[in-house]
Design an enzyme around this catalytic site. Structure first.
Site, PDB file in Angstrom:
ATOM      1  N   CYS A 260     -41.903   2.041 115.237  1.00 23.96           N
ATOM      2  CA  CYS A 260     -40.660   1.802 115.983  1.00 23.96           C
ATOM      3  C   CYS A 260     -39.633   2.913 115.767  1.00 23.96           C
ATOM      4  O   CYS A 260     -39.081   3.465 116.732  1.00 23.96           O
ATOM      5  CB  CYS A 260     -40.083   0.438 115.627  1.00 23.96           C
ATOM      6  SG  CYS A 260     -39.509   0.266 113.918  1.00 23.96           S
ATOM      7  N   HIS A 308     -36.571  -3.243 112.441  1.00 23.23           N
ATOM      8  CA  HIS A 308     -37.154  -2.847 113.724  1.00 23.23           C
ATOM      9  C   HIS A 308     -36.053  -2.270 114.598  1.00 23.23           C
ATOM     10  O   HIS A 308     -34.886  -2.626 114.470  1.00 23.23           O
ATOM     11  CB  HIS A 308     -37.817  -4.031 114.428  1.00 23.23           C
ATOM     12  CG  HIS A 308     -38.557  -3.619 115.662  1.00 23.23           C
ATOM     13  ND1 HIS A 308     -39.750  -2.938 115.617  1.00 23.23           N
ATOM     14  CD2 HIS A 308     -38.248  -3.734 116.976  1.00 23.23           C
ATOM     15  CE1 HIS A 308     -40.158  -2.677 116.849  1.00 23.23           C
ATOM     16  NE2 HIS A 308     -39.262  -3.148 117.685  1.00 23.23           N
ATOM     17  N   HIS A 320     -39.703  -0.029 123.210  1.00 25.95           N
ATOM     18  CA  HIS A 320     -39.926   0.064 121.774  1.00 25.95           C
ATOM     19  C   HIS A 320     -41.423   0.102 121.500  1.00 25.95           C
ATOM     20  O   HIS A 320     -42.251  -0.158 122.378  1.00 25.95           O
ATOM     21  CB  HIS A 320     -39.274  -1.118 121.049  1.00 25.95           C
ATOM     22  CG  HIS A 320     -39.877  -2.456 121.375  1.00 25.95           C
ATOM     23  ND1 HIS A 320     -40.120  -3.424 120.430  1.00 25.95           N
ATOM     24  CD2 HIS A 320     -40.300  -3.001 122.554  1.00 25.95           C
ATOM     25  CE1 HIS A 320     -40.648  -4.482 120.989  1.00 25.95           C
ATOM     26  NE2 HIS A 320     -40.766  -4.265 122.285  1.00 25.95           N
TER      27      HIS A 320
END
Length: 344
Positions: A260, A308, A320
């Site tokens: 990420c 994240h 993402h």
């Protein structure tokens, strides 16, 4: 990253929607405690999915620790190299100064003997010599200056050696941390894969549909007329869109796979902006704005620990790198609890 979650309505909202799967994750985590990844007879699609969800979350948290330790290794290697270079230059300077002093001593010897002050000057303990010279007043200004310079150079060299030693110790600690976090990630991902394999095909497919919904069919890209936060943000959005469909690879920052934070770092690098490596550091890489004011190119960090991160691209969507097995994709901005929105 982990389970995903039903879509939000188009647009950005302060309320964060949590799917049934994510809610089950919290319940299962409390009920199951330290359960292993092997499917048990009492597992249902919901509880098994929640456990997979939790394992992916823990793996991603360990991945960000791995990224941070790796970043420290790179930094500390640079520190060690620079300290070693400084030490080499300092030793060369000391050697030159001792050579000059030695030449003066040889000249005096040929002339009939070495001045006692010069003999002390060549001693292995110049600090004691300065104290003695100050008391005995047996050294002239030039020699006092030379000796003071030598002592200063030796002190600087000792400090440089100490700095190098500290950097080397830190380097070894972070190398160990890299290995430790790598083992944690691999263990969590293995447990998740084994648990998924234990599920019947229909239940596994149900989990796949629940956790990998992607964007709504009619969501499209950024809302027309909604500008990016800046020209560089617009360039980063274009870059992150080019990464759609590429695989999640933990610890990777492109160009063929990403985790990420690696995706965010790579996308902004294409815009000429250097971001930190971890999601926790990226959240502070610019000015924080309210979620309701998010614009394309803003970084959206998730969970309280910012483990994240994705990029807002408009129309209530982020792009993402979700988690292993799921490619870079669109998802609703409210797929998980949002902890911050950062305009780079």
């Amino acid at each position: 990253m982990v389970s995903h979650r039903r879509s939000t309505q188009p647009g950005v909202s302060r309320s964060v929607r949590v799917t049934v799967l994510s809610a089950a994750a919290a319940t299962a985590a409390a009920a199951l405690g330290g359960a292993t990844a092997n499917a048990e007879p009492q597992d249902t699609p919901r509880t098994a999915g929640a456990r997979v969800d939790r394992l992916f979350t823990e793996a991603e948290q360990a991945t960000e620790h791995y990224n941070k330790a790796g970043e420290n290794v790179v930094r500390l290697r640079g520190e060690v190299r620079r300290a070693q270079d400084r030490a080499a230059r300092g030793q060369e300077r000391i050697n030159r100064m001792r050579t000059e002093i030695g030449s003066a001593a040889r000249e005096q010897y040929r002339a009939g003997g070495i001045d006692p002050s010069l003999a002390l000057l060549l001693s292995s303990d110049p600090d004691s010599y300065l104290d003695s010279a100050a008391t005995l007043n047996r050294v002239d200004t030039r020699r006092a200056t030379t000796l003071a310079g030598l002592r200063k150079a030796q002190q600087a060299l000792a400090q440089t050696h100490a700095e190098a030693a500290r950097s080397l110790a830190g380097l070894e600690r972070n190398r160990a941390a890299v290995s430790r976090h790598k083992r944690t990630v691999e263990r969590k991902l293995h447990q998740a894969r084994e648990l998924l394999k234990k599920l019947p095909g229909s239940e596994r497919d149900a989990f796949e549909r629940a956790s990998r919904t992607g964007r709504d069919d009619g969501a499209g890209g950024p809302v027309a007329g909604l500008p990016a936060g800046s020209a560089r943000a617009a360039a980063a959005v274009m870059a992150v869109q080019r990464a759609l469909g590429l695989p999640y690879v933990w610890g990777a920052n492109g160009p063929s796979g990403f985790d990420c934070s690696g995706l965010m770092q790579w996308a902004y690098a294409q815009a000429g902006v250097s971001l930190p490596r971890t999601s926790q550091a990226q959240r502070y890489a610019g000015r924080m704005v309210p979620l309701a004011q998010a614009r394309p190119g803003d970084l959206v960090a998730y969970r309280a620990d910012a483990s994240h991160i994705g990029m807002y691209v408009g129309n209530g969507q982020v792009i993402h790198a979700p988690y292993p097995g799921a490619p870079v994709r669109y998802d609703p901005v409210g797929m998980m609890p949002v902890s911050s929105v950062t305009r780079v």
